[in-house]
Design a protein around this motif. Sequence first.
Motif, PDB file in Angstrom:
ATOM      1  N   LEU A  96      43.257  51.342  26.998  1.00  0.00           N
ATOM      2  CA  LEU A  96      42.373  52.116  27.867  1.00  0.00           C
ATOM      3  C   LEU A  96      42.458  51.531  29.273  1.00  0.00           C
ATOM      4  CD1 LEU A  96      39.271  52.312  25.481  1.00  0.00           C
ATOM      5  CD2 LEU A  96      41.315  53.781  25.536  1.00  0.00           C
ATOM      6  N   ASP A  97      42.714  52.382  30.242  1.00  0.00           N
ATOM      7  CA  ASP A  97      42.937  51.950  31.615  1.00  0.00           C
ATOM      8  C   ASP A  97      41.621  51.907  32.394  1.00  0.00           C
ATOM      9  OD1 ASP A  97      44.044  51.305  34.049  1.00  0.00           O
ATOM     10  OD2 ASP A  97      44.949  53.278  34.401  1.00  0.00           O
ATOM     11  N   ARG A  98      40.969  50.732  32.348  1.00  0.00           N
ATOM     12  CA  ARG A  98      39.704  50.520  33.062  1.00  0.00           C
ATOM     13  C   ARG A  98      38.675  51.603  32.733  1.00  0.00           C
ATOM     14  NH1 ARG A  98      42.518  48.987  38.867  1.00  0.00           N
ATOM     15  NH2 ARG A  98      43.111  46.860  38.333  1.00  0.00           N
ATOM     16  N   GLU A  99      38.587  51.949  31.467  1.00  0.00           N
ATOM     17  CA  GLU A  99      37.638  52.985  31.064  1.00  0.00           C
ATOM     18  C   GLU A  99      36.203  52.513  31.282  1.00  0.00           C
ATOM     19  OE1 GLU A  99      38.386  55.987  27.899  1.00  0.00           O
ATOM     20  OE2 GLU A  99      36.993  54.726  26.772  1.00  0.00           O
ATOM     21  N   PRO A 100      35.369  53.277  32.010  1.00  0.00           N
ATOM     22  CA  PRO A 100      33.987  52.872  32.260  1.00  0.00           C
ATOM     23  C   PRO A 100      33.216  52.681  30.951  1.00  0.00           C
ATOM     24  CG  PRO A 100      34.608  54.678  33.708  1.00  0.00           C
ATOM     25  CD  PRO A 100      35.714  54.528  32.697  1.00  0.00           C
ATOM     26  N   TRP A 101      32.217  51.805  30.995  1.00  0.00           N
ATOM     27  CA  TRP A 101      31.457  51.429  29.802  1.00  0.00           C
ATOM     28  C   TRP A 101      30.907  52.638  29.053  1.00  0.00           C
ATOM     29  CZ3 TRP A 101      30.653  46.635  27.577  1.00  0.00           C
ATOM     30  CH2 TRP A 101      29.681  46.581  26.567  1.00  0.00           C
ATOM     31  N   LEU A 105      31.745  53.878  25.311  1.00  0.00           N
ATOM     32  CA  LEU A 105      30.717  54.032  24.275  1.00  0.00           C
ATOM     33  C   LEU A 105      30.822  55.394  23.599  1.00  0.00           C
ATOM     34  CD1 LEU A 105      28.187  52.751  22.926  1.00  0.00           C
ATOM     35  CD2 LEU A 105      26.817  53.860  24.708  1.00  0.00           C
ATOM     36  N   GLN A 106      30.999  56.439  24.397  1.00  0.00           N
ATOM     37  CA  GLN A 106      31.133  57.787  23.841  1.00  0.00           C
ATOM     38  C   GLN A 106      32.386  57.895  22.980  1.00  0.00           C
ATOM     39  OE1 GLN A 106      28.796  60.204  23.876  1.00  0.00           O
ATOM     40  NE2 GLN A 106      27.586  58.603  24.889  1.00  0.00           N
ATOM     41  N   ARG A 107      33.462  57.246  23.400  1.00  0.00           N
ATOM     42  CA  ARG A 107      34.698  57.242  22.608  1.00  0.00           C
ATOM     43  C   ARG A 107      34.453  56.640  21.227  1.00  0.00           C
ATOM     44  NH1 ARG A 107      40.200  57.185  23.687  1.00  0.00           N
ATOM     45  NH2 ARG A 107      39.851  57.113  25.957  1.00  0.00           N
ATOM     46  N   MET A 108      33.715  55.510  21.207  1.00  0.00           N
ATOM     47  CA  MET A 108      33.488  54.820  19.941  1.00  0.00           C
ATOM     48  C   MET A 108      32.488  55.540  19.045  1.00  0.00           C
ATOM     49  SD  MET A 108      35.749  52.601  20.245  1.00  0.00           S
ATOM     50  CE  MET A 108      35.465  51.970  18.589  1.00  0.00           C
ATOM     51  N   LYS A 109      31.726  56.462  19.596  1.00  0.00           N
ATOM     52  CA  LYS A 109      30.781  57.245  18.792  1.00  0.00           C
ATOM     53  C   LYS A 109      31.470  58.360  18.015  1.00  0.00           C
ATOM     54  CE  LYS A 109      26.516  56.608  21.470  1.00  0.00           C
ATOM     55  NZ  LYS A 109      25.500  57.280  22.319  1.00  0.00           N
ATOM     56  N   LYS A 110      32.683  58.700  18.416  1.00  0.00           N
ATOM     57  CA  LYS A 110      33.407  59.797  17.772  1.00  0.00           C
ATOM     58  C   LYS A 110      33.722  59.475  16.313  1.00  0.00           C
ATOM     59  CE  LYS A 110      35.493  61.569  22.026  1.00  0.00           C
ATOM     60  NZ  LYS A 110      36.758  61.830  22.757  1.00  0.00           N
ATOM     61  N   ARG A 129      22.372  43.013  29.014  1.00  0.00           N
ATOM     62  CA  ARG A 129      22.260  42.695  27.585  1.00  0.00           C
ATOM     63  C   ARG A 129      21.914  43.926  26.751  1.00  0.00           C
ATOM     64  NH1 ARG A 129      18.804  37.023  27.368  1.00  0.00           N
ATOM     65  NH2 ARG A 129      20.203  35.774  28.688  1.00  0.00           N
ATOM     66  N   ARG A 130      21.059  44.792  27.306  1.00  0.00           N
ATOM     67  CA  ARG A 130      20.629  45.971  26.551  1.00  0.00           C
ATOM     68  C   ARG A 130      21.819  46.867  26.203  1.00  0.00           C
ATOM     69  NH1 ARG A 130      19.760  51.094  27.634  1.00  0.00           N
ATOM     70  NH2 ARG A 130      20.166  50.777  29.853  1.00  0.00           N
ATOM     71  N   LYS A 131      22.685  47.118  27.192  1.00  0.00           N
ATOM     72  CA  LYS A 131      23.851  47.972  26.935  1.00  0.00           C
ATOM     73  C   LYS A 131      24.842  47.284  26.000  1.00  0.00           C
ATOM     74  CE  LYS A 131      24.055  51.457  30.453  1.00  0.00           C
ATOM     75  NZ  LYS A 131      24.999  52.274  31.245  1.00  0.00           N
ATOM     76  N   TYR A 132      24.991  45.968  26.148  1.00  0.00           N
ATOM     77  CA  TYR A 132      25.857  45.225  25.235  1.00  0.00           C
ATOM     78  C   TYR A 132      25.360  45.377  23.799  1.00  0.00           C
ATOM     79  CZ  TYR A 132      26.823  41.259  22.227  1.00  0.00           C
ATOM     80  OH  TYR A 132      27.100  40.490  21.117  1.00  0.00           O
ATOM     81  N   LYS A 133      24.055  45.182  23.584  1.00  0.00           N
ATOM     82  CA  LYS A 133      23.487  45.254  22.238  1.00  0.00           C
ATOM     83  C   LYS A 133      23.591  46.667  21.670  1.00  0.00           C
ATOM     84  CE  LYS A 133      19.689  42.846  21.431  1.00  0.00           C
ATOM     85  NZ  LYS A 133      18.314  42.299  21.624  1.00  0.00           N
ATOM     86  N   GLN A 134      23.500  47.670  22.532  1.00  0.00           N
ATOM     87  CA  GLN A 134      23.658  49.058  22.087  1.00  0.00           C
ATOM     88  C   GLN A 134      25.049  49.268  21.500  1.00  0.00           C
ATOM     89  OE1 GLN A 134      23.563  51.939  25.275  1.00  0.00           O
ATOM     90  NE2 GLN A 134      23.220  53.663  23.898  1.00  0.00           N
ATOM     91  N   LEU A 135      26.074  48.758  22.197  1.00  0.00           N
ATOM     92  CA  LEU A 135      27.444  48.884  21.695  1.00  0.00           C
ATOM     93  C   LEU A 135      27.631  48.076  20.420  1.00  0.00           C
ATOM     94  CD1 LEU A 135      30.419  49.746  21.956  1.00  0.00           C
ATOM     95  CD2 LEU A 135      30.769  47.742  23.442  1.00  0.00           C
ATOM     96  N   LYS A 136      27.121  46.867  20.396  1.00  0.00           N
ATOM     97  CA  LYS A 136      27.306  46.009  19.226  1.00  0.00           C
ATOM     98  C   LYS A 136      26.661  46.615  17.988  1.00  0.00           C
ATOM     99  CE  LYS A 136      27.000  41.231  17.619  1.00  0.00           C
ATOM    100  NZ  LYS A 136      25.923  41.179  16.638  1.00  0.00           N
TER     101      LYS A 136
END
Length: 208
Positions: A96-101, A105-110, A129-136
């Motif tokens: 992924l070429d510098r894909e924004p956070w 996240l939307q990609r990984m929800k697919k 931290r909140r956004k990190y924990k959301q992804l984790k």
Amino acid sequence: MKRAYSVSNVLNKKFQTMPFKDEWNDTFGCPSKEFSAIIWGDSGNGKTDMMIQFAKYLCNFGRVAYNSMEEGVSHTFQMAMQRHYMNAVEKEFILLDREPWDDMLQRMKKHKSPDFLIVDSVQYTGVDRRKYKQLKELMKKKGKGLLFLSHAQGKNPKGALADFIRYDVDLKIFVEGFKAFPGGRLNGGGQPFTIWQEGAAKYWSKVQ
């Protein structure tokens, strides 16, 4: 309110572990597929090469997405991929070429998102931290692996977020002199991993 587990519930729960072999088993044991990790080290010590080798090995267990938020699709990253013959995992690896956070996240929800996500590097995410924990939590819920690359400050990851991630993830991997030193919640393993034999021999002969 979340479910409370009895002793038998916990003891009988099945986890999907990955049967790592050879030097990978010696270093990391057999982690669960939904493991989390951070790799950090000073520039020029081999941390990017370590992550690319790790990504290639993880392709044996599923599809890997590598978000190069720092370098993007660059000549130096291309050379690193060539050094480790990433063409061998053409079907299992995407860059992924510098894909924004938020896009990541939307990609990984697919539904058919990659099985492993690598974020390079923590210092270029621009999140808290909140956004990190959301992804984790998303990755854990979906049974997928999450790995971060980080700059170092001395022997520690650089910055408050990177330091928080270090204490939160399963595997903590410090890179120095072309060797990776594992720590954290290991399921076996524990031995240093040599990233580049010649470079490691030269570096550690001077140190010792």
